[in-house]
Design a protein around this motif. Sequence first.
Motif, short mmCIF file in Angstrom:
data_model
loop_
_atom_site.label_atom_id
_atom_site.label_comp_id
_atom_site.label_asym_id
_atom_site.label_seq_id
_atom_site.Cartn_x
_atom_site.Cartn_y
_atom_site.Cartn_z
N ILE A 274 6.03 67.38 59.35
CA ILE A 274 5.14 66.90 58.30
C ILE A 274 5.03 67.99 57.25
O ILE A 274 4.61 69.12 57.56
N LEU B 140 -1.95 61.48 58.52
CA LEU B 140 -1.55 62.09 59.78
C LEU B 140 -1.76 61.14 60.97
O LEU B 140 -0.88 60.99 61.82
N LEU C 46 3.78 71.05 61.36
CA LEU C 46 3.13 70.91 60.06
C LEU C 46 3.52 72.11 59.20
O LEU C 46 3.04 73.23 59.43
N THR D 78 -8.81 67.58 56.49
CA THR D 78 -7.66 67.03 57.18
C THR D 78 -7.24 67.92 58.33
O THR D 78 -6.92 67.44 59.43
N THR E 237 -6.36 62.58 56.33
CA THR E 237 -6.38 62.36 57.77
C THR E 237 -5.63 61.09 58.13
O THR E 237 -4.90 61.04 59.13
N CYS F 271 5.22 68.55 67.15
CA CYS F 271 4.76 68.16 65.81
C CYS F 271 4.63 69.42 64.97
O CYS F 271 3.85 70.32 65.29
N CYS G 276 3.05 69.48 54.40
CA CYS G 276 1.65 69.37 53.96
C CYS G 276 1.53 69.57 52.45
O CYS G 276 2.30 70.31 51.84
N LEU H 137 1.42 62.23 63.29
CA LEU H 137 0.76 63.05 64.29
C LEU H 137 0.47 62.24 65.55
O LEU H 137 0.71 62.70 66.67
#
Length: 265
Positions: free
Chosen positions: A61, A72, A102, A112, A69, A100, A63, A90
């Motif tokens: 992911i 995710l 980020l 978040t 939120t 996972c 960011c 997520l």
Amino acid sequence: MSKDDPAPAAPYYLENGGEVALFEQCHRRQLAVMLKGPTGCGKTRFVEYMAWRLQRPLITISCHDDLSTSDLVGRFLIGAAGTAWHDGPLTRAVREGAICYLDEVVEARQDTVVVLHPLSDHRRMLPIDKTGETVAAAPGFQLVVSYNPGYQRMLKDMKPSTRQRFVAFDFDFPPPEREAAIVAHEGQVEPSLAIALVTLGTRLRQLRDRGLAEVPSTRLLIAAARLIGGGIPVADACYAAIVAPLSDEPALVGAMRDLVGASFV
């Protein structure tokens, strides 16, 4: 992938000093991991390599300021059959037991990032407020985040309550001989050219004290190598792949052009 398909090749990664064994222990002990280091120094490649080594799926992911939120965790969407819940990346990682990752986590909003807290401690669970469900992390799930401390120190940083939930790995640019091996392999060029590009990169990184906000990453050196390997003249390749992405300030651009010229005589 069917059982008859060939296994994926290992992502190319040169270990720099114990980080592989440390990550394996973090995975085994269900500890969340934070990777700190400058842009383009190999953090993402390391995660890709470890996912391959541990034989775990990887969900990445990227960011940004608008990451919510719901982006995710998931959201309700309207389809032909009506309204249905769709897991976010997520949540999929938690259910599937994936790693996972980020990338540049501090770019996300603080409200978040808080959703990560129950996943990064002993609870290993993800509450989904919109559905009332609490998802327990499947075996193999691991949370990994990364950020650039030097850049973020001037803009954003992680809250102590978040930082202390992670085991931290410090990354930096590899030593010259190791970086040259990486550039030669990834750029598919001769070692002599890779050494010259790494020498240039080392010289350019000294310009940080003269106002260069971001120094050239290993990634940029590889991009220049690939251009040169494709037949682009060295000076043009270095300008397009290294100098131009770093600055528009005339004095800095001029200084970097001079260093390119001095490095390839």
